[in-house]
Enzyme design. Sequence first.
Site, short mmCIF file in Angstrom:
data_model
loop_
_atom_site.label_atom_id
_atom_site.label_comp_id
_atom_site.label_asym_id
_atom_site.label_seq_id
_atom_site.Cartn_x
_atom_site.Cartn_y
_atom_site.Cartn_z
N GLY A 7 0.87 -1.17 0.00
CA GLY A 7 0.00 0.00 0.00
C GLY A 7 0.90 1.22 0.00
CG ASN A 10 -2.89 9.70 1.40
OD1 ASN A 10 -2.15 10.17 0.53
ND2 ASN A 10 -4.19 9.94 1.44
NE ARG A 82 -12.12 6.79 10.18
CZ ARG A 82 -12.57 7.07 11.38
NH1 ARG A 82 -13.83 6.87 11.69
NH2 ARG A 82 -11.76 7.57 12.28
NE ARG A 88 -9.93 4.32 13.09
CZ ARG A 88 -10.23 5.27 13.96
NH1 ARG A 88 -11.36 5.24 14.63
NH2 ARG A 88 -9.40 6.28 14.15
CB VAL A 118 -1.56 -0.12 8.98
CG1 VAL A 118 -1.97 1.34 9.17
CG2 VAL A 118 -0.13 -0.31 9.49
CB SER A 119 -5.71 -2.53 6.24
OG SER A 119 -4.56 -2.56 5.43
CG ASN A 120 -8.75 1.35 10.22
OD1 ASN A 120 -8.51 0.82 11.30
ND2 ASN A 120 -8.41 2.60 9.94
NE ARG A 151 -5.20 10.81 15.21
CZ ARG A 151 -5.65 9.99 14.26
NH1 ARG A 151 -6.42 8.96 14.57
NH2 ARG A 151 -5.35 10.21 13.00
CG HIS A 175 -7.53 1.83 15.67
ND1 HIS A 175 -7.04 3.02 16.15
CD2 HIS A 175 -7.53 1.95 14.32
CE1 HIS A 175 -6.77 3.81 15.13
NE2 HIS A 175 -7.06 3.19 14.00
P1 NAI Z 1 -4.82 5.11 0.40
O1 NAI Z 1 -6.03 4.90 -0.43
O2 NAI Z 1 -4.10 6.41 0.30
O3 NAI Z 1 -3.77 3.95 0.11
C1 NAI Z 1 -4.12 2.60 0.05
C2 NAI Z 1 -3.28 1.97 -1.06
O4 NAI Z 1 -3.52 0.56 -1.06
C3 NAI Z 1 -3.64 2.48 -2.46
O5 NAI Z 1 -2.49 3.06 -3.07
C4 NAI Z 1 -4.13 1.23 -3.19
O6 NAI Z 1 -3.80 1.23 -4.57
C5 NAI Z 1 -3.41 0.13 -2.41
N1 NAI Z 1 -4.01 -1.19 -2.58
C6 NAI Z 1 -5.32 -1.52 -2.58
N2 NAI Z 1 -5.45 -2.86 -2.77
C7 NAI Z 1 -4.20 -3.36 -2.87
C8 NAI Z 1 -3.68 -4.66 -3.05
N3 NAI Z 1 -4.47 -5.73 -3.16
N4 NAI Z 1 -2.34 -4.82 -3.11
C9 NAI Z 1 -1.51 -3.75 -3.01
N5 NAI Z 1 -1.95 -2.49 -2.83
C10 NAI Z 1 -3.27 -2.30 -2.76
O7 NAI Z 1 -5.27 4.83 1.93
P2 NAI Z 1 -4.48 5.25 3.26
O8 NAI Z 1 -4.99 6.55 3.73
O9 NAI Z 1 -3.05 5.04 3.07
O10 NAI Z 1 -5.06 4.15 4.28
C11 NAI Z 1 -4.72 2.79 4.13
C12 NAI Z 1 -5.44 1.93 5.17
O11 NAI Z 1 -4.93 2.23 6.46
C13 NAI Z 1 -6.96 2.17 5.25
O12 NAI Z 1 -7.62 0.95 5.49
C14 NAI Z 1 -7.09 3.09 6.45
O13 NAI Z 1 -8.37 3.02 7.04
C15 NAI Z 1 -6.02 2.51 7.35
N6 NAI Z 1 -5.54 3.40 8.40
C16 NAI Z 1 -5.25 2.82 9.59
C17 NAI Z 1 -4.74 3.55 10.64
C18 NAI Z 1 -4.42 2.88 11.94
O14 NAI Z 1 -4.12 3.57 12.92
N7 NAI Z 1 -4.45 1.56 12.01
C19 NAI Z 1 -4.54 5.01 10.51
C20 NAI Z 1 -4.85 5.53 9.18
C21 NAI Z 1 -5.32 4.73 8.16
#
Ligand code: NAI
Length: 308
Positions: A7, A10, A82, A88, A118-120, A151, A175
């Site tokens: 991933g 961001n 989200r 989440r 990390v993914s939610n 936070r 979380h």
């Molecule tokens: P994003 O949309 O910016 O990045 C996600 C990336 O995953 C994208 O570039 C997408 O192309 C890629 N992706 C999707 N399916 C894939 C696959 N099968 N193989 C490889 N890459 C793939 O999202 P962001 O903001 O980076 O968030 C990512 C995840 O992290 C979300 O589920 C979000 O809810 C979660 N998150 C968790 C936090 C935590 O504290 N645990 C904090 C912030 C976000």
Amino acid sequence: MKVTIVGAGNVGATCADAIAYRRIASEIVLVDIREGFAEGKALDITQTQTTLGFNTKVVGSTNDYAKTAGSDVVVITSGVPRKPGMTREELIGINAGIVKGVAESLLQHSPNAIFVIVSNPMDTMTYLAYKSLGLPKNRIIGMGGTLDSSRFKTYLSLALDKPANDIQGMVIGGHGDTTMIPLTRLASYNGVPVSQFLSEEALAKVAADTMVGGATLTGLLGTSAWYAPGASVAYLVDAILNDQKKMIPCSVFLEGEYGQSDICIGVPCIIGKNGVEQIVDIQLNEAEKALFAKSADAVRNMNNDLKS
Ligand code: NAI
């Protein structure tokens, strides 16, 4: 030491950037499903080497897991974030398939790696990874408590008008906006309980702001946050790779600890080169125990959605 981050969105790219310029690993592989995207992010980060002064090798890959071979730590951020108004938990259907497939590909090429999820919804995705990979529990770590605690310390620092780095505090439990438990009773300003400086109402507001900390940012940004999440992942990876033995709240598989079993949920852990080296059993009071049990019920309900 080699780290793979799946991933390159961001959170993944921000975390790769922090790991690179802080020299936490010698090699980083960024993987994404979007053609050329991870390669682009890797090249962009590499072009900061001379201005930021690091030598970490950063490689991008479009779904070629051969490049991830022999990683010491693998981080899964792939999935959907989200949007404003979403919880989440609503991400479970899409992200479960992504996380399971990615985790299995990673394990094939890095059989000894420690997994950071990390993914939610993160606790449920950590549980899914634990159940599907069959690895010992010390090697599957869900990242959420690092972020929620940072936070919490930020909001405490604002309420106290004191530097965040002089404040100690921890968030345990799930979380999620309604499941996390900021431990206000144990928070301190250089060892002095914060209750000596803040009224009960002020502390309740800090806890409430912490719990919706992610949703507040999603409302402001139009998508979920990345600087603090990315830095939090880097902090956890640093603790593992550099065997720091830091106490960090992480989502881990419980077998009776805190009165819970067959669940991954946030509890304080000692994190070092073996991943989760110890689950720290802190003495919760009755009210905190009740909150933890309620939080675990909510996480368990979400885990049941994996079966449907
Ligand atoms: P994003 O949309 O910016 O990045 C996600 C990336 O995953 C994208 O570039 C997408 O192309 C890629 N992706 C999707 N399916 C894939 C696959 N099968 N193989 C490889 N890459 C793939 O999202 P962001 O903001 O980076 O968030 C990512 C995840 O992290 C979300 O589920 C979000 O809810 C979660 N998150 C968790 C936090 C935590 O504290 N645990 C904090 C912030 C976000």
